[in-house]
Scaffold this active site. Structure first.
Site, mmCIF file in Angstrom:
data_model
loop_
_atom_site.group_PDB
_atom_site.id
_atom_site.type_symbol
_atom_site.label_atom_id
_atom_site.label_comp_id
_atom_site.label_asym_id
_atom_site.label_seq_id
_atom_site.Cartn_x
_atom_site.Cartn_y
_atom_site.Cartn_z
ATOM 1 C CB SER A 251 -39.425 -41.263 -27.982
ATOM 2 O OG SER A 251 -39.731 -40.984 -26.623
ATOM 3 C CE LYS A 252 -33.072 -38.334 -30.155
ATOM 4 N NZ LYS A 252 -32.076 -38.086 -31.208
ATOM 5 N NE ARG A 253 -34.775 -35.932 -24.825
ATOM 6 C CZ ARG A 253 -34.339 -35.173 -25.803
ATOM 7 N NH1 ARG A 253 -35.153 -34.374 -26.450
ATOM 8 N NH2 ARG A 253 -33.078 -35.193 -26.137
ATOM 9 C CE LYS A 254 -41.973 -38.795 -22.908
ATOM 10 N NZ LYS A 254 -43.375 -38.741 -23.367
ATOM 11 N NE ARG A 465 -31.332 -39.716 -24.937
ATOM 12 C CZ ARG A 465 -30.574 -40.410 -25.786
ATOM 13 N NH1 ARG A 465 -30.139 -41.615 -25.455
ATOM 14 N NH2 ARG A 465 -30.265 -39.908 -26.956
#
Length: 477
Positions: A251-254, A465
């Site tokens: 996922s783009k979060r991680k 991020r």
RNA sequence: GGCGCCAUCGUCUAGCGGCCCAGGACGUCGCCCUCUCAAGGCGAAGAUCGCGGGUUCGAAUCCCGCUGGCGCUACCA
């Protein structure tokens, strides 16, 4: 003749998971002299992003995964964009409605919500309760005449069981008690994935469905649909899911997941492809570095390991380095000039630095952050005087969300940042300086928004991020 | 919670009943090379093969249970 497809949804940046599944489909087709089709799954009008489709084309071409049929190249089974196939789905639904394999449902979202709450409280599997299946024909006609909006649902036989074969795992069975009466046609008249995918795969003569593992649970619905239409089902190959380092679905979060990011950050397509080929096995174990052509020659689907592989950026980076070092100096220069030092970028930077410069040699001093990868400013740069690290990190997380949602343009970014500042009780100056620190690593830089636009959305968001990840993992001083 | 899938070094993986007190690669550490840093070479640490039962002369490899991880559980794909 084997025919396979990749069916990405144009809802944002082209995803690395799409590239992975595209590669697998491509290999499968090329190994068997079959066809590889690109179909655009644009039935979700709420999440539709207009620029996305072209970015998908560009990203897959960048990787060298050419398709034989698709929206832009045509082919005998078109159109290849689902939004242009509405009539086909409508007719398909009529067929199912007429045979009783599907039914109209008038339930409101509120009622469905209520029903699910009750089911979950009673520890039952959440499933539509077939209320509307019991509607009398006259009642259905009346409600339609009254203009009530409706959806079409799959009538899953109860009780029952669906068994299908996954080519990599063998037989998989689902008790119908756990299969929901899936919505096939939404109230806006667009089909859901389940309907469109089955109808199109059949219409396009797809023989093998190679997709991610997350689809296993909905495969019984698809099999039921093939049966309802009286069509032969394709073979199913469910591939392991790429993972973050904590093993959750990538996922783009991680993790950076945008192919645009990898291109702009200076990864070579052949390195990324090679790395993807390493994920999940498939290639002979003694090979580490190989080309697309070698993958076509040697990749074996039977060898794929089913455990979801962690997408390890460090190993990708090492591999990319191997490729970069193997380039002839002239090729290396050409790569540089095509990406990080393209005249486009240079031209975009000129107006930002020209008015602040006294000697040409200062160019690097002013514009260094465009050409650097790891920007890691210390707290004295990013921490506002009147704020604590905790509240600063908190607003940075909100900033990331706001910027992810915003169009990457000067006006939209400015609006998003000002709104954020107002909503959080920060001054605009504090918010702008914070973002400046994160993006440029300095307290003084060329105009922030202009710089962000030149830096690009993929790299810009990545910097935020990375900043968050770095500061969150830093032990409190 | 329910259902499903999965399970070898931190990570990617090799292994498909004896060749394994488990091999390679990334990462980590050390040494060499070297004006520095990389790269490269050499070497080291790192997995009681998740746990417990079977089957077998023999199991990382086959079977069962457990545990754990992940996915799905939307008028998203």
């Amino acid at each position: 003749m084997v025919r396979v497809r990749i069916a990405p949804s144009p809802t944002g940046d082209p995803h690395v998971g799409t590239a992975y599944i595209a590669l697998l489909n491509y290999l499968f087709a090329r190994q068997r002299g079959g066809q590889f089709i690109l179909r655009i799954e644009d039935t979700d009008r709420a999440r539709f992003v207009a620029a996305s489709e072209q970015m998908i084309f560009d990203a897959l071409r960048w990787l060298g995964l050419e398709w034989d049929e698709g929206p832009d190249v045509g082919g005998p089974y078109g159109p290849y964009r689902q939004s242009e196939r509405s009539e086909i789905y409508r007719q398909a639904v009529d067929l199912l409605l007429a045979s009783g394999r599907a039914y109209r449902c008038f339930c409101t979202p509120e009622r469905l919500e209520e029903m699910r709450r009750a089911q979950s409280a009673a520890k039952l599997p959440p499933r539509y309760d077939k209320t509307c299946l019991r509607l009398a024909p006259g009642e259905i006609a009346a409600r339609q005449a009254a203009g009530l909006s409706w959806v079409a649902r799959l009538n899953v036989p109860q009780p029952g069981e669906t068994v299908f074969r996954d080519e990599l795992r063998g037989e998989i069975r689902f008790d119908h008690a756990n299969v929901d009466d899936q919505i096939l046609l939404k109230s806006d008249g667009f089909p859901t994935y389940h309907l469109a995918n089955v109808v199109d795969d059949h219409a396009m003569a797809i023989t093998d469905v190679i997709r991610a593992e997350e689809w296993i649970s909905s495969t019984p619905k698809h099999v039921l649909l093939y049966q309802a239409f009286g069509w032969p089902a394709p073979r199913f190959w469910h591939m392991p899911l790429l993972r973050n380092s904590d093993k959750s679905k990538i996922s783009k979060r991680k993790n950076p997941v945008s192919l645009i990011y990898y291109r702009q950050a200076g990864y070579l397509p052949q390195a990324l492809l090679n790395f993807l080929g390493l994920m999940g096995g498939g290639m002979p174990a003694d090979l580490e570095k190989f080309t697309l052509a070698e993958m076509v020659e040697k990749f074996q689907f039977e060898r794929i390991s089913l455990g979801g592989p962690v997408f390890d950026l460090e190993k990708l980076q090492w591999l990319n380095g191997v490729y970069l070092r193997a380039l002839a100096p002239d090729e290396f220069l050409a790569q540089l000039q095509a990406t990080v030092f393209s005249s486009e970028i240079l031209r975009a930077i000129v107006p930002l630095v020209q008015e602040r410069i006294e000697t040409l040699a200062q160019f690097g001093d002013l514009a260094d952050f465009f050409f650097r990868d790891d920007i890691a400013p210390p707290p004295e740069i990013w921490l506002p005087k009147k704020r604590t690290p905790a509240e600063t990190l908190k607003i940075t997380a909100l900033m990331l969300e706001a910027l992810e949602a915003a169009e990457w343009s000067h006006a939209a970014l400015e609006a998003a940042l000002r709104d954020l500042a107002a909503a959080q009780g920060w001054t605009a100056k504090e918010v702008f300086m914070l973002l400046r620190a994160i993006l440029t690593g300095k307290t003084a830089s060329p105009p922030l928004l202009e710089s962000a636009v030149v830096l690009g959305r993929a790299r810009g968001l990545d910097r935020i991020r990375r900043f968050l990840a770095r500061e969150k993992s830093r032990p409190p001083a």
